[in-house]
Design an enzyme around this catalytic site. Structure first.
Site, PDB file in Angstrom:
ATOM      1  N   SER A  55       3.148  -2.898  -5.719  1.00  0.00           N
ATOM      2  CA  SER A  55       1.913  -3.598  -6.014  1.00  0.00           C
ATOM      3  C   SER A  55       0.830  -3.335  -4.971  1.00  0.00           C
ATOM      4  CB  SER A  55       2.189  -5.087  -6.187  1.00  0.00           C
ATOM      5  OG  SER A  55       1.244  -5.648  -7.060  1.00  0.00           O
TER       6      SER A  55
ATOM      7  N   ASP B 176      -5.165   9.537  -2.582  1.00  0.00           N
ATOM      8  CA  ASP B 176      -6.216  10.099  -3.429  1.00  0.00           C
ATOM      9  C   ASP B 176      -7.396  10.614  -2.612  1.00  0.00           C
ATOM     10  OD1 ASP B 176      -4.764   9.619  -5.674  1.00  0.00           O
ATOM     11  OD2 ASP B 176      -6.097   8.095  -6.521  1.00  0.00           O
TER      12      ASP B 176
ATOM     13  N   LYS C 188       4.537  -1.071  -9.729  1.00  0.00           N
ATOM     14  CA  LYS C 188       4.096  -2.368 -10.240  1.00  0.00           C
ATOM     15  C   LYS C 188       2.576  -2.444 -10.128  1.00  0.00           C
ATOM     16  CE  LYS C 188       3.161  -6.617 -10.962  1.00  0.00           C
ATOM     17  NZ  LYS C 188       1.753  -7.041 -10.986  1.00  0.00           N
TER      18      LYS C 188
END
Length: 561
Positions: A318, A329, A343
């Site tokens: 999460s 990224d 999650k």
């Protein structure tokens, strides 16, 4: 930059433990943490409207009618409220694995996970065979000031026997905790003394740290481990980061292994410390645009430049995945370890009239490149809950080539590196689990809690000697002997664990390190524990290798053509 509306929405996002998957992640002890569930807290935006009001009304009346018949006419007496709770839970399971219902009686326990501190006596303890053993009194807490020591066995709390009384760990916690200013009396049995000793102490505010440890691994490499994103995590992190920078840190390892999540805004603020400029950290996508949001970096962070490695594993979930995904990224960090849990659902908490709470999924998290963090749950909750077991069965924990991604889930980082979506964050450098951890004999030793108990005995036996040396000297001179391993095996045999000399030999290096690390924890604290444990920490060793040979800069600095 975020608009003011987006900033308001961001401040309401949180990530808290889900009921269904608590206790299924970290092995043998670390995999006992919960997977987080994203939330939008504060005001409840739901209205009593519905896209299909007639169907909703018919369903409500049908349920009410059936429950009334059962309560009135069923052959046995039933608890209608318990039946209702059960029905609600089963209903939510048809939606997704993280929409949950929390009865009012469980609300306090569910919220405690994210508390930054609590009122109590400040004891880390181990519950084994109905015996409460002090692992360590927390520094500066009432128990330490009263003279409680590691290895002390608590016989009674406030006059009530807890030894041999079949109390759970939560029940012991509740007895040690209490209102600030109240008095706690502990009856303690100490090694070498024939009679119990009574300690009286005043409960006080106890810090509940989520930054487990922060120290320099060498003259220039900082290490920070975050166990969850709680209310005070960002402040703890900022203090640790500033201290390490003053001590000369030039490169860093951020450890998010086993971190099940927590408050999302704390996680994004920590990410902002590493990401320069105004760049997207995470966005959510829900039904329509009511719950769509974007969070961007906003401040000049304290470590926007300098080599950075992030450690992740199957227990990272999460909010941890939000941090890892954003840094990957933007090519800001090299990720080392294994694929994260996957999650990425956002829940809205809705307080019901009786004090219970519904946490309803209303959106999904996406990384800046567009990857959806959430793994599939199309085969149902049972299959979803067994996903980690299936990963191990397929060999994913040991072989990177056992992991396959669909080509349509292919994405690019800022500099063109290929990354994949579809469930969890795949690290840049895969590190297999140590196969020693699957040694059944070692697992049984740990399952019986004999490793920690034996380590406490070693600490007590050498307590006076350990007081005379520094943690650095301990690291160099303290060794777990063959005779001590044989003594542990003999103790295990008394508890019904069949002797297995071959298995003991295979797991001996891991076992020596575990015992030594736990002795160090009792004698010197958490930093000493991690300093010892790093000898067997394959992911951390790979992180240091990547930093030292320049592969971190190489991997993040070149675009993939």
């Amino acid at each position: 930059m975020n608009t003011s509306a987006d900033e308001t929405r961001q401040s309401r996002q949180v990530d808290v433990p889900a009921r269904k998957v608590w206790g299924r992640l970290r092995q043998p002890l670390l995999l006992a943490c919960a997977v987080g569930c994203g939330m939008l807290l504060a005001s409840n935006p739901f209205r009593p409207s519905s896209q299909n009001p007639d169907a909703t009304a018919r369903g409500y009346l049908k349920f009410k009618e059936i429950l009334s018949y059962v309560d009135r006419d069923y052959v046995d007496t039933v608890n209608a409220e318990e039946l209702s709770d059960y029905a609600i839970q089963r209903l939510l399971e048809r939606l997704d694995p993280h929409s949950v219902y929390i009865p009012a009686r469980e609300q306090q326990q569910a919220a405690a996970f994210l508390q930054s501190d609590y009122d109590g006596v400040g004891i880390e303890f181990n519950l084994f065979r109905d015996t409460v053993t002090v692992v360590s009194p927390l520094s500066g807490g009432p128990a330490e000031q009263a003279g409680v020591q590691p290895g002390d066995r608590i016989v009674a709390i406030d006059g009530q026997l807890v030894s041999g009384s079949h109390f759970t760990q939560d029940q012991i916690f509740s007895k040690l905790r209490g209102p600030r200013g109240s008095t706690a009396r502990l009856l303690v049995l100490r090694r070498g003394q024939t009679r119990p000793v009574t300690f009286s102490m005043t409960r006080n505010r106890i810090p509940n740290a989520s930054v487990d440890v922060a120290y320099l691994l060498d003259g220039q490499t900082g290490y920070i481990k975050i166990s969850r994103f709680a209310a005070g995590t960002f402040d703890e992190f900022k203090e640790a980061l500033g201290r390490l920078r003053r001590e000369g840190m030039e490169q860093m390892v951020l450890d998010l292994r086993g971190n099940p999540g927590g408050y999302l805004d704390r996680a994004t603020k920590i990410t902002d410390e590493f990401v320069g400029g105004t760049r997207k950290i995470v966005y959510t996508d829900g039904k329509g645009d009511q719950y769509d949001s974007q969070t961007f970096s906003r401040v000049a962070g304290e470590f926007e430049e300098g080599p950075l490695v992030v450690l992740v594993d199957e227990g990272s979930a999460s909010a941890s995945e939000v941090v890892a995904g954003a840094l990957q990224d933007h090519d800001r960090a090299l990720l080392v370890g294994r694929r994260t849990f996957g999650k990425g659902l956002v829940q809205q908490p809705i307080t019901l009239n009786d004090g219970s709470e519904l946490r309803l999924t209303i959106a999904r998290y996406h990384t800046p490149s567009g990857r959806c963090i959430q793994k599939s749950y199309s085969k149902g909750v049972d299959s979803y809950d067994k996903d980690l077991q299936e990963r191990f069965r397929r060999g994913e924990a040991y072989h990177a080539d056992s992991i396959h991604f669909a080509e349509n889930l292919r994405y690019r980082t800022d500099k063109g590196r290929v990354v994949y979506g579809g469930g969890g964050i795949m690290p840049d450098v895969f590190v297999p689990r140590d196969s020693t951890s699957q040694n059944r004999y070692l697992a049984r030793l740990q399952g019986l809690n004999l490793v920690r108990e034996f380590a406490l005995q070693l600490y007590q036996q050498h307590r006076d000697e350990l007081k005379e040396i520094t943690p650095e000297q301990f690291q160099r001179v303290f060794q777990v002997s063959d005779a001590q391993l044989q003594a542990l095996a003999a103790r295990a045999a008394q508890d019904g664990l069949k002797p297995d000399a071959a298995s003991l030999r295979r797991c001996a290096p891991m076992l020596r390190t575990q015992l030594k690390a736990h002795v160090a924890r009792s004698a010197y604290g958490k930093e000493a524990f991690y300093s010892v444990w790093r000898e067997q920490d394959a992911e951390l060793q790979q992180a240091l290798k990547s930093l030292s040979d320049g592969s971190t800069k190489l991997a993040l600095g070149e675009a993939v053509k």
